[in-house]
Design a protein around this motif. Structure first.
Motif, PDB file in Angstrom:
ATOM      1  N   LEU A 148       0.823  -1.199   0.000  1.00  0.00           N
ATOM      2  CA  LEU A 148       0.000   0.000   0.000  1.00  0.00           C
ATOM      3  C   LEU A 148       0.867   1.263   0.000  1.00  0.00           C
ATOM      4  O   LEU A 148       0.621   2.200  -0.776  1.00  0.00           O
ATOM      5  CB  LEU A 148      -0.915  -0.017   1.239  1.00  0.00           C
ATOM      6  CG  LEU A 148      -1.852   1.179   1.387  1.00  0.00           C
ATOM      7  CD1 LEU A 148      -2.838   1.234   0.220  1.00  0.00           C
ATOM      8  CD2 LEU A 148      -2.613   1.110   2.715  1.00  0.00           C
ATOM      9  N   MET A 149       1.886   1.254   0.849  1.00  0.00           N
ATOM     10  CA  MET A 149       2.771   2.422   0.929  1.00  0.00           C
ATOM     11  C   MET A 149       3.474   2.680  -0.405  1.00  0.00           C
ATOM     12  O   MET A 149       3.592   3.823  -0.848  1.00  0.00           O
ATOM     13  CB  MET A 149       3.832   2.205   2.029  1.00  0.00           C
ATOM     14  CG  MET A 149       3.274   2.231   3.418  1.00  0.00           C
ATOM     15  SD  MET A 149       2.653   3.853   3.886  1.00  0.00           S
ATOM     16  CE  MET A 149       4.123   4.603   4.522  1.00  0.00           C
ATOM     17  N   ASN A 150       3.932   1.598  -1.041  1.00  0.00           N
ATOM     18  CA  ASN A 150       4.640   1.758  -2.312  1.00  0.00           C
ATOM     19  C   ASN A 150       3.728   2.322  -3.397  1.00  0.00           C
ATOM     20  O   ASN A 150       4.165   3.108  -4.236  1.00  0.00           O
ATOM     21  CB  ASN A 150       5.228   0.416  -2.769  1.00  0.00           C
ATOM     22  CG  ASN A 150       6.354  -0.034  -1.853  1.00  0.00           C
ATOM     23  OD1 ASN A 150       6.964   0.782  -1.166  1.00  0.00           O
ATOM     24  ND2 ASN A 150       6.605  -1.333  -1.825  1.00  0.00           N
ATOM     25  N   ILE A 151       2.473   1.901  -3.366  1.00  0.00           N
ATOM     26  CA  ILE A 151       1.526   2.437  -4.355  1.00  0.00           C
ATOM     27  C   ILE A 151       1.290   3.923  -4.089  1.00  0.00           C
ATOM     28  O   ILE A 151       1.342   4.748  -4.996  1.00  0.00           O
ATOM     29  CB  ILE A 151       0.208   1.637  -4.337  1.00  0.00           C
ATOM     30  CG1 ILE A 151       0.450   0.261  -4.958  1.00  0.00           C
ATOM     31  CG2 ILE A 151      -0.893   2.380  -5.087  1.00  0.00           C
ATOM     32  CD1 ILE A 151      -0.722  -0.692  -4.837  1.00  0.00           C
ATOM     33  N   ILE A 152       1.084   4.252  -2.793  1.00  0.00           N
ATOM     34  CA  ILE A 152       0.868   5.664  -2.458  1.00  0.00           C
ATOM     35  C   ILE A 152       2.101   6.497  -2.817  1.00  0.00           C
ATOM     36  O   ILE A 152       1.994   7.623  -3.290  1.00  0.00           O
ATOM     37  CB  ILE A 152       0.505   5.811  -0.963  1.00  0.00           C
ATOM     38  CG1 ILE A 152      -0.869   5.171  -0.696  1.00  0.00           C
ATOM     39  CG2 ILE A 152       0.503   7.272  -0.540  1.00  0.00           C
ATOM     40  CD1 ILE A 152      -1.252   5.097   0.770  1.00  0.00           C
ATOM     41  N   GLY A 153       3.291   5.895  -2.643  1.00  0.00           N
ATOM     42  CA  GLY A 153       4.531   6.614  -2.930  1.00  0.00           C
ATOM     43  C   GLY A 153       4.906   6.641  -4.401  1.00  0.00           C
ATOM     44  O   GLY A 153       6.001   7.065  -4.753  1.00  0.00           O
ATOM     45  N   CYS A 154       4.012   6.165  -5.254  1.00  0.00           N
ATOM     46  CA  CYS A 154       4.246   6.169  -6.701  1.00  0.00           C
ATOM     47  C   CYS A 154       5.464   5.341  -7.105  1.00  0.00           C
ATOM     48  O   CYS A 154       6.105   5.603  -8.135  1.00  0.00           O
ATOM     49  CB  CYS A 154       4.406   7.588  -7.258  1.00  0.00           C
ATOM     50  SG  CYS A 154       2.940   8.583  -7.073  1.00  0.00           S
ATOM     51  N   LEU A 155       5.796   4.364  -6.258  1.00  0.00           N
ATOM     52  CA  LEU A 155       6.894   3.472  -6.610  1.00  0.00           C
ATOM     53  C   LEU A 155       6.358   2.233  -7.298  1.00  0.00           C
ATOM     54  O   LEU A 155       7.051   1.560  -8.039  1.00  0.00           O
ATOM     55  CB  LEU A 155       7.662   3.051  -5.355  1.00  0.00           C
ATOM     56  CG  LEU A 155       8.590   4.095  -4.751  1.00  0.00           C
ATOM     57  CD1 LEU A 155       9.042   3.659  -3.357  1.00  0.00           C
ATOM     58  CD2 LEU A 155       9.801   4.311  -5.644  1.00  0.00           C
ATOM     59  N   ASP A 156       5.129   1.908  -7.031  1.00  0.00           N
ATOM     60  CA  ASP A 156       4.504   0.709  -7.571  1.00  0.00           C
ATOM     61  C   ASP A 156       3.135   1.095  -8.128  1.00  0.00           C
ATOM     62  O   ASP A 156       2.597   2.150  -7.789  1.00  0.00           O
ATOM     63  CB  ASP A 156       4.354  -0.326  -6.441  1.00  0.00           C
ATOM     64  CG  ASP A 156       4.410  -1.741  -6.970  1.00  0.00           C
ATOM     65  OD1 ASP A 156       4.363  -1.916  -8.212  1.00  0.00           O
ATOM     66  OD2 ASP A 156       4.501  -2.670  -6.145  1.00  0.00           O
ATOM     67  N   THR A 157       2.604   0.233  -8.985  1.00  0.00           N
ATOM     68  CA  THR A 157       1.290   0.539  -9.559  1.00  0.00           C
ATOM     69  C   THR A 157       0.292  -0.551  -9.184  1.00  0.00           C
ATOM     70  O   THR A 157       0.653  -1.723  -9.121  1.00  0.00           O
ATOM     71  CB  THR A 157       1.385   0.621 -11.090  1.00  0.00           C
ATOM     72  OG1 THR A 157       2.117  -0.502 -11.555  1.00  0.00           O
ATOM     73  CG2 THR A 157       2.071   1.890 -11.535  1.00  0.00           C
ATOM     74  N   PRO A 158      -0.958  -0.173  -8.922  1.00  0.00           N
ATOM     75  CA  PRO A 158      -1.960  -1.175  -8.549  1.00  0.00           C
ATOM     76  C   PRO A 158      -2.377  -2.001  -9.753  1.00  0.00           C
ATOM     77  O   PRO A 158      -2.245  -1.567 -10.893  1.00  0.00           O
ATOM     78  CB  PRO A 158      -3.136  -0.325  -8.044  1.00  0.00           C
ATOM     79  CG  PRO A 158      -2.973   0.993  -8.718  1.00  0.00           C
ATOM     80  CD  PRO A 158      -1.507   1.193  -8.908  1.00  0.00           C
ATOM     81  N   THR A 159      -2.851  -3.223  -9.500  1.00  0.00           N
ATOM     82  CA  THR A 159      -3.355  -4.073 -10.579  1.00  0.00           C
ATOM     83  C   THR A 159      -4.692  -3.534 -11.076  1.00  0.00           C
ATOM     84  O   THR A 159      -5.018  -3.598 -12.247  1.00  0.00           O
ATOM     85  CB  THR A 159      -3.539  -5.524 -10.066  1.00  0.00           C
ATOM     86  OG1 THR A 159      -2.379  -5.890  -9.308  1.00  0.00           O
ATOM     87  CG2 THR A 159      -3.723  -6.492 -11.212  1.00  0.00           C
TER      88      THR A 159
END
Ligand SMILES: Nc1ncnc2c1ncn2[C@@H]1O[C@H](COP(=O)(O)OP(=O)(O)O)[C@@H](O)[C@H]1O
Ligand SMILES: [Mg+2]
Lengths: 231, 410
Positions: free
Chosen positions: A51-62
């Protein structure tokens, strides 16, 4: 009505979809306003880091939509995302993630290099950020010459040096003893008072209680979302 | 623009740090680049040295002088055929002089041999003795420093007079006054009437060791049965080809050659040598560029390989940099700069080595080798090109790494 800083709608993240799918996040709806101070709790493997990585724009949600300050992240290109990570978000990791062969000062300068600040101004600001975390006297030391707490403070200085509005911290005290952890938390409290929005993951109840809102995650779902009653 | 410069500077610092951490690896990696640049630059410096010496040497021959001789300067085998040609005779020479106008062409016979030269108990061996006429002063570009050249009378009367080169003066006379002194060749006395101006060395040959005597005296003392060389200096450059044809016609006519038969003499000129020389140096260049390119290619692949290793080794670092705001292009720029710096390092090492190669060649051979400026730029240009070309792929690989995966890479 004010646009929330973070607005997650129906976020799903599945790893290894073709083989054995791992549902790290199942259906997350979450809104966080400016200057909120939020703790995220939950057992190991429940999806907090994802969740943190998605919020931090490091990862993208499916699946699902993520609006940052009202803009949908999904539509942004790599350069815009890099710019957001550089200017709007400060990320503090459990394992610090400092460049091992660079001095504390250089580590803190790094985000400013990427925003293209000239060298002298860069140095001034980085030194100030290090003083803010009470490490001005250690600026020329490499990470391996610093204690865990000092390393985490360098990481915080790096996260703050570009004056982001959003501070994300994934178990910032996880690798520290409780006394050092408490020092870090005092720093966070000050930052929050100064107007930063803070979102942090922690296992420890007393750390979580620094925040004004605690979100419990269980198995990729938000199990509980409550305010903290301050004494 | 300014931010790009800042980033360039940072990237150079990063690259230098990375190089310092892997000194040995970096040097080994640059070996191919070093060999490639060294080959090309060394050959360029050798050839530029050759050119230097060659130009001097050729200017000696005179670009507007024709040499009518028994043998061609450049031949393709068939030496036997040339050997059977009749000797070039004084009759040929006289015929040419009689049938040309000295306003258009100045003709001199020339022949030489090597003999021992004695003076007062001292001697010099293997001294080139040249038989000349009055015209040789112009055609062979002889300048007198002391005394004088032969008079027509001295030539006609086949006097035993001699004009000596500066080295003869230094060695045989130990710089004492040579004019009026008597030297001996083959036991025959010759009176020194002139000393030539110093000409210096060309291709390692001392040009001041020559001595000149009247051609008649030459025949009288060393025998008549030899082929001479006829040197014809064309006054007007524009008339060069026409004059050449005229001389050919006169030679053929004087020898009674039937139309359609081959010449039984050769008319040589500087250009012949120049052409041969050019094709030789071009061959050298081609070989150097071939070897150099191959080495650079091998070096480039080495660079690419080491850069790919570097990308993997530093994946975590890439993740960290991306997490705090490095764009893909900055990451790829960083690795590209590193690749170019490694290659420049190789290029610079190669240039330093080729400087020593040039010094070595100059010391060991008569050719004045040097590293020409253009080859320095060429060497650096090559290494930059290789650095960019073979750095692009690793740089691209680095740029497209996923930030979160890279962060978790251990
Ligand atoms: N890159 C990945 N590939 C596959 N599964 C992953 C990956 N990252 C995390 N997971 C899985 O997703 C789940 C949530 O992980 P994470 O967000 O790290 O949990 P937490 O931070 O709450 O401990 C876990 O089951 C974890 O094994
Ligand atoms: Mg985690």
């Amino acid at each position: 009505m004010q646009v929330p800083l973070i607005d997650l709608r129906n976020i799903r993240k599945t790893y290894g979809e073709d083989k054995v799918p791992v549902h790290a996040l199942r259906k997350i709806d979450l809104a966080i306003k400016n200057n909120e101070y939020v703790s995220i709790m939950g057992p190991s493997g429940s999806g907090k880091s994802t969740l943190m990585n998605i919020i931090g724009c490091l990862d993208t949600p499916t699946e699902g939509q993520y609006f940052l300050e009202g803009e949908e992240v999904h539509t942004m290109n790599d350069n815009t995302l890099a710019r957001i990570r550089n200017r709007k978000i400060g990320f503090v990791f459990q394992t610090f993630n400092l460049l091992p062969r660079a001095s504390a000062l250089h580590n803190v300068e790094l985000p400013l290099i990427y925003s293209g600040l000239p060298a002298d101004e860069r140095k001034k600001r980085a030194e100030k950020a290090l003083e803010q975390v009470k490490l001005g006297h250690r600026k020329d030391h490499n990470p391996n010459e610093l204690s865990g707490g000092q390393r985490q403070r360098v990481a915080i200085a790096r996260a703050l040096v570009n004056r982001p509005s959003l501070l994300l911290a994934d178990e910032p005290t996880g690798n520290l003893d409780s006394e050092t952890g408490e020092e870090i938390m005092e720093l966070f409290d000050i930052l929050h008072k100064k107007g930063n929005t803070i979102l942090m993951v922690t296992h420890e109840e007393h750390v979580a209680n620094h925040a004004h809102r605690i979100i419990n995650i269980l198995d990729g779902n938000i199990a509980q979302d409550r305010g903290v009653v301050k004494k | 623009m300014i931010t790009l410069l800042i980033k360039l500077k940072e990237n150079i610092i990063i690259a230098l740090k990375a190089l310092k951490e892997h000194k040995m690896r970096s040097v080994l990696t640059t070996l191919g680049i070093i060999i490639g640049v060294l080959t090309v630059v060394s050959v360029a410096s050798i050839i530029s040295g050759l050119n230097e010496g060659f130009k001097d040497r050729l200017s000696f021959l005179g670009s507007n002088t024709l040499y009518i001789q028994k043998y061609p300067w450049m031949s393709h085998g068939d030496w036997y055929k040339y050997r059977n040609r009749p000797d070039i005779s004084m009759q040929n020479y006289k015929y040419l002089v009689e049938h040309t106008d000295d306003e258009n062409v100045i003709i001199a016979p020339s022949l030489s041999t090597r003999r021992e030269l004695k003076f007062d108990g001292d001697k010099l061996t293997e001294v080139p003795i040249n038989g000349v006429t009055k015209e040789s002063e112009i055609v062979s570009n002889i300048s007198i420093a002391e005394g004088r050249f032969f008079t027509n009378l001295e030539i006609d009367r086949r006097k035993n007079r001699i004009v000596i080169g500066n080295t003869i003066k230094e060695k045989l006379f130990e710089n004492k006054e040579p004019l009026g002194k008597r030297v001996k060749i083959n036991g025959k006395p010759f009176y020194v009437i002139g000393v030539m101006e110093k000409k210096g060395k060309f291709f390692g040959n001392d040009m001041d060791i020559n001595v000149y005597i009247p051609i008649g005296s030459f025949f009288k003392n060393f025998g008549y049965h030899r082929s001479i060389s006829i040197e014809a200096q064309v006054v007007e450059q524009a008339m060069f080809e026409a004059t050449k044809e005229k001389l050919r016609y006169l030679m053929r006519f004087s020898r009674g050659l039937k139309p359609g038969t081959e010449d039984n003499f050769s008319i040589n000129q500087q250009e012949t040598i120049q052409q041969q020389y050019d094709s030789l140096t071009n061959g050298l260049y081609t070989a150097a560029i071939g070897i150099g390119t191959l080495a650079l290619l091998v070096g480039g692949i080495g660079i690419m390989n080491i850069m790919l290793v570097s990308v993997t080794e530093r994946q975590k670092e890439i993740g960290i940099r991306k997490a705090i705001g490095a764009t893909n292009s900055i990451i790829s720029f960083q690795f590209l700069v590193e690749s170019v710096i490694i290659c420049s390092l190789g290029g610079i090492i190669a240039l330093i080595l080729s400087y020593f190669v040039a010094i070595g060649i100059s010391a060991a051979t008569p050719f004045p080798a040097s590293v020409p400026l253009w080859s320095v730029f060429m060497g650096l240009g090559f290494s930059w090109f290789i650095g960019i070309f073979f750095g692009l792929y690793p740089a691209h690989q680095a740029a497209k790494l996923d930030p979160i995966e890279s962060l978790h890479y251990e």
